[in-house]
Design an enzyme around this catalytic site. Sequence first.
Site, short mmCIF file in Angstrom:
data_model
loop_
_atom_site.label_atom_id
_atom_site.label_comp_id
_atom_site.label_asym_id
_atom_site.label_seq_id
_atom_site.Cartn_x
_atom_site.Cartn_y
_atom_site.Cartn_z
N ASP A 69 23.30 54.77 42.08
CA ASP A 69 23.39 53.86 41.14
C ASP A 69 23.45 54.63 39.94
O ASP A 69 22.19 55.37 39.53
CB ASP A 69 22.27 52.74 41.39
CG ASP A 69 22.20 51.94 40.32
OD1 ASP A 69 22.71 52.00 39.06
OD2 ASP A 69 21.59 50.78 40.70
N SER A 88 31.23 49.65 37.23
CA SER A 88 31.02 48.06 36.75
C SER A 88 31.67 47.03 37.68
O SER A 88 32.73 47.53 37.98
CB SER A 88 31.27 47.91 35.21
OG SER A 88 31.05 46.75 34.69
N GLY A 115 24.14 61.06 28.61
CA GLY A 115 23.27 61.94 28.57
C GLY A 115 23.80 63.00 29.49
O GLY A 115 23.65 64.23 29.24
N ALA A 127 35.48 53.44 30.26
CA ALA A 127 36.30 52.54 30.50
C ALA A 127 35.88 51.09 29.82
O ALA A 127 34.81 50.59 30.36
CB ALA A 127 36.42 52.03 32.13
N TYR A 158 29.50 40.72 30.77
CA TYR A 158 30.43 41.95 30.93
C TYR A 158 30.86 42.14 29.34
O TYR A 158 30.80 43.27 29.02
CB TYR A 158 31.47 41.16 31.53
CG TYR A 158 32.47 42.65 31.79
CD1 TYR A 158 32.50 43.50 32.59
CD2 TYR A 158 33.90 42.42 31.46
CE1 TYR A 158 33.37 44.56 33.02
CE2 TYR A 158 34.94 43.30 31.59
CZ TYR A 158 34.46 44.31 32.50
OH TYR A 158 35.43 45.39 32.86
N ARG A 199 39.95 37.37 41.00
CA ARG A 199 41.15 37.70 39.94
C ARG A 199 42.50 36.90 40.31
O ARG A 199 42.69 36.60 41.54
CB ARG A 199 41.45 39.04 39.80
CG ARG A 199 40.50 39.78 39.11
CD ARG A 199 40.97 41.15 38.98
NE ARG A 199 40.12 41.79 37.99
CZ ARG A 199 39.57 43.12 38.16
NH1 ARG A 199 39.56 43.70 39.63
NH2 ARG A 199 38.66 43.63 37.17
N1 UDP Z 1 42.96 32.22 37.30
C1 UDP Z 1 43.68 31.25 38.03
N2 UDP Z 1 43.54 31.18 39.50
C2 UDP Z 1 42.63 31.88 40.20
C3 UDP Z 1 42.12 33.01 39.48
C4 UDP Z 1 42.24 33.29 38.05
O1 UDP Z 1 44.55 30.54 37.36
O2 UDP Z 1 42.57 31.66 41.27
C5 UDP Z 1 43.22 32.43 35.79
C6 UDP Z 1 42.12 32.39 35.13
O3 UDP Z 1 41.65 31.38 34.61
C7 UDP Z 1 42.59 33.38 33.85
C8 UDP Z 1 43.86 34.14 34.65
O4 UDP Z 1 43.99 33.51 35.78
O5 UDP Z 1 43.27 32.52 33.00
C9 UDP Z 1 43.41 35.68 34.75
O6 UDP Z 1 42.05 35.61 35.36
P1 UDP Z 1 41.45 36.71 35.98
O7 UDP Z 1 40.21 36.57 36.83
O8 UDP Z 1 42.41 37.75 36.88
O9 UDP Z 1 40.92 37.84 34.61
P2 UDP Z 1 40.81 37.58 33.36
O10 UDP Z 1 42.11 38.18 32.72
O11 UDP Z 1 40.44 36.26 33.03
O12 UDP Z 1 39.67 38.67 32.97
#
Ligand code: UDP
Length: 326
Positions: A69, A88, A115, A127, A158, A199
């Site tokens: 970690d 992260s 560090g 990143a 985040y 995502r």
């Molecule tokens: N999104 C969606 N359906 C899903 C997951 C995400 O419509 O099952 C949408 C989410 O609300 C956002 C976009 O897709 O508007 C991209 O989301 P992601 O979680 O990939 O990452 P973000 O760009 O928001 O960090």
Amino acid sequence: MTTNELSESAGASRRALVTGGAGFLGSHLCERLLGNGYEVIAMDNLLTGSLGNIEHLAGNDRFHFIRQDVTEFIHVPGPLDLILHFASPASPVDYQELPIQTLKVGALGTHKTLGLAKEKGATFLLASTSEVYGDPLEHPQREEYWGNVNPVGPRGVYDEAKRFAEAMTMAYYRYHDVDTRIVRIFNTYGPRMRLNDGRALPAFISQALRGEPVTVFGDGLQTRSFCFVADLVTGILRLADSGIHTPVNIGNPAEISILEFARTVIRLTGSKSEIIHRDLPEDDPKVRQPDIGRARSLLDWEPQVELTDGLEVSIPYFEEQLNGRA
Ligand code: UDP
């Protein structure tokens, strides 16, 4: 060869540490650096990373893995030339499930890795993320834009961790003369994304492959710009070699609505899935598109892979993962 391509060729006898090395982006960076002749140490606590992402590298005697970690004191024996700080949780579902860990790795983890860079005289690359722009009021987003972030919203853990990490990185550059870089990474995709990281891309592809409804949040008119991982890695390594201390956006400026993106995934997977709508999560950015003018002019970089081509490469990976689990 230009001076921009040092990491692409002069890796022999150079040593790199990649935190988050067992993650999606970290594992691709390890692989590319090894290919370029580096000795590579991947460090990960496996909270969201996975050994499966690096098992194919285990036979290489220039590759090492340390389970740690990075919010705790880091000891790495021997010299280091380059530290890439990628540890992260990074998907909205992950960082909202792991809010404290996300804040700690962005704050304490960045402090510890800086560090280490100071101690070793290593170049340090942070990143960072397009999330520093929050729900942006400027479009596309240039590096000069300070952003529109809700510090107490669900994404604040985040967004603010990464904003703090950027401030900490600049402080080590200004006050300790550490040779630092900051990359602001926009939505990236490719093999080794976790199927269940929440995502849009892994969700849509796995739903489409299973023939389940594809869940578009809200009306789907919100936009994102998706970059294929190989393009991103090239941009990051150019930045590492560039001597540029201020933030640089790396991402694909080809913007697409999430609804259109869902339709593209359904078409390319040959699926019969329907699209259904779910509530839009709180503070979901309405638009996102990188202005990559700085990357173009300073790094001579721009993405090469079209979305459909990148998806054609990625879909079989997700298919394998799904079959492996069946
Ligand atoms: N999104 C969606 N359906 C899903 C997951 C995400 O419509 O099952 C949408 C989410 O609300 C956002 C976009 O897709 O508007 C991209 O989301 P992601 O979680 O990939 O990452 P973000 O760009 O928001 O960090």
